[in-house]
Design an enzyme around this catalytic site. Structure first.
Site, short mmCIF file in Angstrom:
data_model
loop_
_atom_site.label_atom_id
_atom_site.label_comp_id
_atom_site.label_asym_id
_atom_site.label_seq_id
_atom_site.Cartn_x
_atom_site.Cartn_y
_atom_site.Cartn_z
N HIS A 203 0.70 -1.10 -0.17
CA HIS A 203 0.02 0.07 -0.02
C HIS A 203 0.88 1.23 0.07
O HIS A 203 0.42 2.19 -0.71
CB HIS A 203 -1.06 -0.12 1.18
CG HIS A 203 -2.17 -0.81 0.86
ND1 HIS A 203 -2.89 -1.43 1.80
CD2 HIS A 203 -2.89 -0.98 -0.23
CE1 HIS A 203 -3.89 -2.21 1.65
NE2 HIS A 203 -4.18 -1.65 0.18
N ARG B 52 -9.79 -10.41 -7.17
CA ARG B 52 -9.26 -11.33 -6.33
C ARG B 52 -10.31 -11.58 -5.07
O ARG B 52 -10.04 -10.80 -4.09
CB ARG B 52 -7.84 -11.12 -5.87
CG ARG B 52 -6.85 -10.80 -7.17
CD ARG B 52 -5.62 -10.40 -6.48
NE ARG B 52 -4.53 -10.13 -7.43
CZ ARG B 52 -4.04 -9.05 -8.00
NH1 ARG B 52 -4.96 -8.13 -7.80
NH2 ARG B 52 -3.22 -8.84 -9.01
N ARG C 197 -12.79 -13.71 -9.83
CA ARG C 197 -12.05 -14.83 -9.82
C ARG C 197 -12.69 -15.68 -8.29
O ARG C 197 -12.50 -14.99 -7.25
CB ARG C 197 -10.76 -14.98 -9.71
CG ARG C 197 -9.86 -16.04 -9.86
CD ARG C 197 -8.35 -16.04 -9.75
NE ARG C 197 -7.99 -15.31 -8.80
CZ ARG C 197 -6.47 -14.99 -8.49
NH1 ARG C 197 -5.94 -15.04 -9.54
NH2 ARG C 197 -6.11 -14.10 -7.64
N GLU D 33 -3.42 -21.02 -16.70
CA GLU D 33 -2.38 -20.65 -15.99
C GLU D 33 -1.56 -22.10 -16.05
O GLU D 33 -0.50 -21.89 -15.40
CB GLU D 33 -2.83 -19.96 -14.67
CG GLU D 33 -3.68 -20.70 -13.79
CD GLU D 33 -4.26 -19.90 -12.65
OE1 GLU D 33 -3.40 -19.13 -12.22
OE2 GLU D 33 -5.41 -20.24 -12.15
N ASN E 260 1.83 -14.95 -15.01
CA ASN E 260 2.71 -15.21 -13.66
C ASN E 260 2.67 -16.67 -13.56
O ASN E 260 3.80 -17.19 -13.50
CB ASN E 260 2.16 -14.50 -12.41
CG ASN E 260 2.06 -13.10 -12.49
OD1 ASN E 260 2.46 -12.46 -13.43
ND2 ASN E 260 1.40 -12.37 -11.51
N ASP E 261 1.54 -17.35 -13.09
CA ASP E 261 1.66 -18.80 -12.89
C ASP E 261 2.27 -19.62 -14.29
O ASP E 261 2.90 -20.76 -14.05
CB ASP E 261 0.45 -19.44 -12.42
CG ASP E 261 0.38 -19.37 -10.97
OD1 ASP E 261 1.67 -19.22 -10.11
OD2 ASP E 261 -0.63 -19.55 -10.27
N ARG F 195 9.04 -18.30 -9.25
CA ARG F 195 9.29 -16.98 -9.62
C ARG F 195 9.70 -16.12 -8.37
O ARG F 195 10.00 -14.94 -8.39
CB ARG F 195 7.95 -16.17 -10.45
CG ARG F 195 6.76 -16.78 -9.28
CD ARG F 195 5.59 -16.01 -10.57
NE ARG F 195 4.38 -16.65 -9.83
CZ ARG F 195 3.54 -15.64 -9.42
NH1 ARG F 195 4.00 -14.56 -9.27
NH2 ARG F 195 2.30 -15.78 -8.75
N CYS G 102 -4.35 -11.48 -17.74
CA CYS G 102 -4.57 -10.78 -16.53
C CYS G 102 -3.23 -10.80 -15.65
O CYS G 102 -2.98 -10.19 -14.63
CB CYS G 102 -5.78 -11.21 -15.84
SG CYS G 102 -5.50 -12.68 -14.92
#
Length: 537
Positions: free
Chosen positions: A187, A294, A330, A428, A451-452, A462, A499
């Site tokens: 944040h 998410r 999701r 993914e 990413n995955d 990663r 995404c």
């Protein structure tokens, strides 16, 4: 001249003097207390004072960075009302531990849970837990906040910064933040982006007092901190800074414009969010919709699963605020690396390959059905879509659709209003990409989680820094899997989006447009820059 590298929070350049910021230090020790009731009362009073301070911070943030970022402190306020967090602390106090140390132990435990999660955004929430805990500890110990003592704008150099410290600083006195630790998804980083401050985190710089007052340059483009720059370096980066300022101002002119290439190809640019508090940033950045909501944030940091009503209110609030724009939710995507004791998850040697996401949902259908009921109820208040993570087979989709139909019929029998809801899946895993021709027959859209997909395709963790040099996110194998997925999706009239992090990588935007990708979902910060790139193709 000294050069240090870090991870860029915002592409930009700041030039000024360094201000070495150190937190006030005090020794925290565990002590045995006799009067438990008095210690509990002292803790309750500290929590009350923390809520008061956070209310002030909310107002300060509202005035300086707007409602979206101010909601960070609304979240902090809610954390101070979390029964699990408060009860864990009180249990330790009742065990005759002093309040300061009880808060530290519980705060560290909960922060560790978030820090070990697989998702970058979730991992960054660790800093919020520590921020709240440190605030209570400081109140209990009578330690005040530090302030910047400078007559001119400076580059803040610190070990790390909490959202509270960031927002309390005089914004007219800050040119940039540079931290030794921290995350680009924290944040604090979000606040830095909102303030348009080019900043670096995880920087390999020594926190030396001798740097205080020295000239420096934060180069967010090359992810460098340059201390005592040579004259030619200073001239070069000054020109680059002026160019960046001009370009930033021109991007604001793209608000309200279409994401259309010069030859008429439209690409939807949506945003990734973690909760209701992020929606204002989507609207302010002119995002076309939400490509990834998410939902796991609703499930973490608590002793029991969120109720249908709690979830319904969250989904409804997002859908209403988006005013008819598409919101893709999701479904629950947590696993053994994301602690939720009420799900009965055992520790796993390799949680990335374990019992997670849709595997939990299909194995614990009551949890799944509750979430689906909440989403379908909320769908009457906007344009909702649902996507399911970690799919590897057609059989999984068919089982999901059976449960979905059962839930819809159940709600219809209760006369509950519902909207039309698209169903899609995350691509993914290499398995999903390879059989995407079969999967596309079952759903209305694909969303590629790069990413995955990168991690599983290259067999590289990663998060392992030792492998960073060979973790090639542009690897031909990954691009071929994306191309295959797009082609197979389109053959069955399913639209295809991305995404993951590659969606905001403008060096690949033309490649994705050429492939036929229909949608790119990114952090709100990247919407206008991505729009500019698309409009120039």
């Amino acid at each position: 001249m000294v050069k240090c590298t870090g991870k860029s929070v915002l592409k930009g350049i700041a030039i000024g003097k360094i201000y070495v910021y150190r937190k006030k230090e005090f020794t925290l020790v565990k002590t045995y207390i006799e009067d438990v009731a008095a210690e509990l009362k002292r803790f309750d009073q500290a929590v009350k004072e923390a809520k008061r301070q956070i209310g002030i911070l909310y107002q300060e943030a509202l005035e300086s960075v707007g409602e979206a970022e101010a909601k960070i402190f609304e979240i902090h306020g809610l954390m101070l009302e979390d029964e699990g967090y408060l009860e864990d602390i009180k249990d330790k106090i009742e065990g005759k531990c002093n309040a300061e140390y009880a808060v530290k132990e519980v705060g560290d435990e909960q922060a560790k849970v978030f820090a070990e999660m697989d998702d970058d955004y979730m991992r960054a929430r660790s800093a919020d837990v520590l921020d709240i805990s440190n605030r209570i500890i400081n109140i209990l110990a009578g330690v005040g906040d530090d302030a910047i003592k400078s007559d001119e704008p400076v580059i803040i150099l610190a070990d790390d910064l909490t959202p509270s410290e960031t927002i309390q600083m005089d914004k007219d006195k800050v040119l940039a933040f540079v931290t030794v630790h921290g995350s680009a998804n924290s944040h604090t980083a979000i606040l830095a982006r909102s303030l348009n401050l080019p900043s670096l985190v995880s920087t390999d710089v020594a926190l030396l007092d001798e740097y205080h007052g020295q000239a420096a340059i934060v180069d967010g483009f090359n992810e460098e901190l340059v201390i005592n720059p040579l004259e030619d370096v200073l001239l070069d980066l000054t020109a680059k800074r002026d160019e960046w300022i001009s370009e930033t101002e021109s991007l604001r002119k793209l608000i309200g414009q279409d994401n259309v290439t010069t030859d008429g190809r439209r690409v939807n640019v949506y945003c990734n969010i973690g909760g209701v508090e992020d929606v204002d940033r989507v609207l302010e950045s002119d995002g076309g919709g939400i490509g990834l909501f998410r939902s796991e944030f609703l499930y973490l940091g608590r002793d029991s699963a969120p109720t249908e009503e709690e979830q319904f209110e969250s989904y409804k609030a997002v859908l209403e605020k988006m005013g008819g724009k598409k919101v893709i939710i999701r479904t629950l995507d947590i696993g053994a690396d994301k602690k939720a004791d009420y799900l009965g998850l055992d520790p796993e040697e390799n949680p990335a390959l374990g019992y997670r996401a849709i595997r939990i949902c299909l194995n614990q259908p009551d949890i799944f059905r509750t979430q689906l009921r909440a989403i379908y109820r909320a769908s009457a208040f906007g344009t909702a879509s649902i996507m399911f993570p970690m799919i590897i087979s057609v059989d999984e989709i068919r089982k999901i659709k059976e449960i979905v139909e059962d839930v819809k019929n159940e709600l219809a029998s209760e006369n509950v209003a519902m909207g039309e809801v698209e169903l899609g899946i995350m691509i993914e895993t290499p398995a999903a990409a390879v059989i995407s021709d079969e999967l596309a027959k079952e759903v209305e859209f694909f969303s590629i989680g790069t990413n995955d997909l990168t991690q599983y395709t290259l067999a590289i963790d990663r998060q392992n820094q030792k492998l960073e040099s060979i973790c090639d996110t542009h690897h031909p194998a990954i691009l071929r899997l994306i191309q295959m997925t797009v082609e197979n999706g389109h053959k069955e009239n399913a639209w295809v989006g991305i995404c993951g992090e590659l969606a905001s990588d403008t060096s690949l935007t033309k490649t994705f447009v050429d492939m036929g990708v229909d949608e790119l979902s990114v952090s709100p910060t990247y919407v206008l820059g991505l729009r500019k790139t698309i409009r120039e193709i």
